[in-house]
Motif scaffolding. Structure first.
Motif, PDB file in Angstrom:
ATOM      1  N   THR A  21      -6.810  -8.918  -8.214  1.00 31.30           N
ATOM      2  CA  THR A  21      -6.376  -9.114  -6.832  1.00 31.30           C
ATOM      3  C   THR A  21      -4.952  -9.655  -6.799  1.00 31.30           C
ATOM      4  OG1 THR A  21      -8.626  -9.564  -6.076  1.00 31.30           O
ATOM      5  CG2 THR A  21      -6.840 -10.376  -4.689  1.00 31.30           C
ATOM      6  N   TYR A  22      -4.140  -9.128  -5.877  1.00 31.34           N
ATOM      7  CA  TYR A  22      -2.802  -9.665  -5.659  1.00 31.34           C
ATOM      8  C   TYR A  22      -2.850 -10.849  -4.695  1.00 31.34           C
ATOM      9  CZ  TYR A  22      -1.290  -5.097  -7.519  1.00 31.34           C
ATOM     10  OH  TYR A  22      -1.100  -3.978  -8.290  1.00 31.34           O
ATOM     11  N   LEU A  23      -3.494 -10.625  -3.556  1.00 34.01           N
ATOM     12  CA  LEU A  23      -3.617 -11.684  -2.552  1.00 34.01           C
ATOM     13  C   LEU A  23      -4.592 -11.246  -1.459  1.00 34.01           C
ATOM     14  CD1 LEU A  23      -1.917 -10.639   0.147  1.00 34.01           C
ATOM     15  CD2 LEU A  23       0.023 -11.297  -1.226  1.00 34.01           C
ATOM     16  N   ARG A  24      -4.861 -12.163  -0.553  1.00 36.55           N
ATOM     17  CA  ARG A  24      -5.694 -11.872   0.610  1.00 36.55           C
ATOM     18  C   ARG A  24      -4.855 -12.099   1.865  1.00 36.55           C
ATOM     19  NH1 ARG A  24     -11.641 -14.646   1.684  1.00 36.55           N
ATOM     20  NH2 ARG A  24     -12.287 -13.315   3.435  1.00 36.55           N
ATOM     21  N   ALA A  25      -4.994 -11.208   2.823  1.00 37.52           N
ATOM     22  CA  ALA A  25      -4.199 -11.304   4.046  1.00 37.52           C
ATOM     23  C   ALA A  25      -5.030 -10.878   5.239  1.00 37.52           C
ATOM     24  CB  ALA A  25      -2.955 -10.416   3.944  1.00 37.52           C
ATOM     25  N   VAL A  26      -4.647 -11.379   6.397  1.00 41.15           N
ATOM     26  CA  VAL A  26      -5.199 -10.865   7.650  1.00 41.15           C
ATOM     27  C   VAL A  26      -4.043 -10.192   8.380  1.00 41.15           C
ATOM     28  CG1 VAL A  26      -6.299 -11.405   9.845  1.00 41.15           C
ATOM     29  CG2 VAL A  26      -6.963 -12.652   7.781  1.00 41.15           C
ATOM     30  N   CYS A  27      -4.187  -8.895   8.613  1.00 38.20           N
ATOM     31  CA  CYS A  27      -3.111  -8.127   9.239  1.00 38.20           C
ATOM     32  C   CYS A  27      -3.444  -7.847  10.697  1.00 38.20           C
ATOM     33  CB  CYS A  27      -2.886  -6.825   8.488  1.00 38.20           C
ATOM     34  SG  CYS A  27      -1.465  -5.905   9.135  1.00 38.20           S
ATOM     35  N   TYR A  28      -2.503  -8.182  11.584  1.00 38.59           N
ATOM     36  CA  TYR A  28      -2.683  -7.994  13.021  1.00 38.59           C
ATOM     37  C   TYR A  28      -1.849  -6.837  13.560  1.00 38.59           C
ATOM     38  CZ  TYR A  28      -4.677 -12.652  12.621  1.00 38.59           C
ATOM     39  OH  TYR A  28      -5.451 -13.731  12.248  1.00 38.59           O
ATOM     40  N   CYS A  29      -1.282  -6.038  12.683  1.00 36.53           N
ATOM     41  CA  CYS A  29      -0.363  -4.994  13.137  1.00 36.53           C
ATOM     42  C   CYS A  29      -1.088  -3.938  13.974  1.00 36.53           C
ATOM     43  CB  CYS A  29       0.353  -4.350  11.950  1.00 36.53           C
ATOM     44  SG  CYS A  29      -0.613  -3.132  11.044  1.00 36.53           S
ATOM     45  N   ARG A  30      -0.322  -3.243  14.771  1.00 37.32           N
ATOM     46  CA  ARG A  30      -0.880  -2.227  15.668  1.00 37.32           C
ATOM     47  C   ARG A  30      -1.556  -1.097  14.890  1.00 37.32           C
ATOM     48  NH1 ARG A  30       1.280  -2.273  21.025  1.00 37.32           N
ATOM     49  NH2 ARG A  30       2.908  -3.835  21.281  1.00 37.32           N
ATOM     50  N   ASP A  31      -0.985  -0.747  13.733  1.00 37.96           N
ATOM     51  CA  ASP A  31      -1.546   0.370  12.976  1.00 37.96           C
ATOM     52  C   ASP A  31      -2.903   0.036  12.381  1.00 37.96           C
ATOM     53  OD1 ASP A  31       0.602   1.896  13.660  1.00 37.96           O
ATOM     54  OD2 ASP A  31       1.524   1.918  11.673  1.00 37.96           O
ATOM     55  N   CYS A  32      -3.069  -1.177  11.880  1.00 36.64           N
ATOM     56  CA  CYS A  32      -4.391  -1.566  11.362  1.00 36.64           C
ATOM     57  C   CYS A  32      -5.424  -1.588  12.488  1.00 36.64           C
ATOM     58  CB  CYS A  32      -4.316  -2.917  10.662  1.00 36.64           C
ATOM     59  SG  CYS A  32      -3.620  -2.829   8.992  1.00 36.64           S
ATOM     60  N   GLN A  33      -5.015  -2.038  13.656  1.00 33.78           N
ATOM     61  CA  GLN A  33      -5.920  -2.010  14.804  1.00 33.78           C
ATOM     62  C   GLN A  33      -6.234  -0.572  15.198  1.00 33.78           C
ATOM     63  OE1 GLN A  33      -4.916  -4.712  18.075  1.00 33.78           O
ATOM     64  NE2 GLN A  33      -3.650  -5.922  16.683  1.00 33.78           N
ATOM     65  N   ALA A  34      -5.218   0.288  15.162  1.00 38.65           N
ATOM     66  CA  ALA A  34      -5.411   1.691  15.538  1.00 38.65           C
ATOM     67  C   ALA A  34      -6.361   2.401  14.582  1.00 38.65           C
ATOM     68  CB  ALA A  34      -4.065   2.408  15.576  1.00 38.65           C
ATOM     69  N   PHE A  35      -6.292   2.076  13.307  1.00 42.46           N
ATOM     70  CA  PHE A  35      -7.180   2.672  12.314  1.00 42.46           C
ATOM     71  C   PHE A  35      -8.643   2.445  12.689  1.00 42.46           C
ATOM     72  CE2 PHE A  35      -8.971   1.927   7.795  1.00 42.46           C
ATOM     73  CZ  PHE A  35      -9.440   3.224   7.696  1.00 42.46           C
ATOM     74  N   THR A  36      -8.970   1.224  13.047  1.00 45.75           N
ATOM     75  CA  THR A  36     -10.367   0.933  13.397  1.00 45.75           C
ATOM     76  C   THR A  36     -10.760   1.615  14.709  1.00 45.75           C
ATOM     77  OG1 THR A  36      -9.824  -1.140  14.563  1.00 45.75           O
ATOM     78  CG2 THR A  36     -10.258  -1.280  12.190  1.00 45.75           C
TER      79      THR A  36
END
Length: 197
Positions: A21-36
């Protein structure tokens, strides 16, 4: 120790190695939201502020153990990230660059099995926050930790490129450098519907 993951219906299953693992993150970007949204799974993945919990790691640490034929891929645009999901029940699984020579995959924690304590022990309990400007609520940015995190990813990518397993990537046919399955690229209209722009 490995951490199992699976799609919602259990047809596609696998495991990941926390050691790469490199790291853990929570991404709030529009594209990650759009994917779901494109998969109609935002309520299964996003936190109340629209964040996606992601474990960034080497692709070599991901193995499919069952149902790999159900792996599917979409991209929000012709040059966008490849966003992987299950074809059977449209569970969002991961995202990768289009070029497999950049050994990175972001696996969604929402598809991992285990209690939150188990995931915290494996990947850390203090994820960095990305794309906070697109959050649905007030989310504290983590600029210093994010800068350090980016350096950790770049160092991890360099180590992966120099290591013996740099060509292990279950999301690509490494002989041709092509995605394991043909990505479905959203049309402009489809993209507008899921991004709101």
């Amino acid at each position: 120790m490995t951490i199992p993951f699976r799609c919602r219906c259990g047809t596609l299953q696998g495991e990941i190695e926390p050691a790469v693992t490199y790291l853990r993150a929570v991404c709030y970007c529009r594209d990650c939201q759009a994917f779901t949204r494109a998969l109609d799974r935002e309520h299964d993945v996003l936190d109340p502020n629209g964040g996606t919990d992601i474990v960034a790691m080497r692709p070599a640490g991901v193995r499919f153990t069952r149902g790999a034929e159900q792996l599917a891929c979409l991209s929000l645009s012709p040059k966008g990230l490849l966003r992987w999901h299950s074809a059977c029940c449209h569970t969002p699984l991961a995202n990768t660059p289009r070029d497999p020579k950049f050994p990175y995959v972001g696996v969604l924690a929402s598809c991992m099995a285990g209690e939150s304590d188990t995931l915290d022990a494996a990947f850390g309990s203090r994820p960095i926050a990305l794309g906070t400007a697109s959050a649905r609520g007030v989310v504290a940015a983590t600029p210093v930790r994010t800068a350090i995190g980016v350096m950790r990813i770049m160092w991890g990518v360099l180590r992966a490129r120099l290591g013996e397993r740099h060509r292990d990537n279950p999301f690509f046919d490494m002989a041709t450098s092509q995605p394991a399955v043909e990505p479905r690229v959203l049309t402009r209209q489809e993209r507008a519907e899921v991004t709101g722009r």
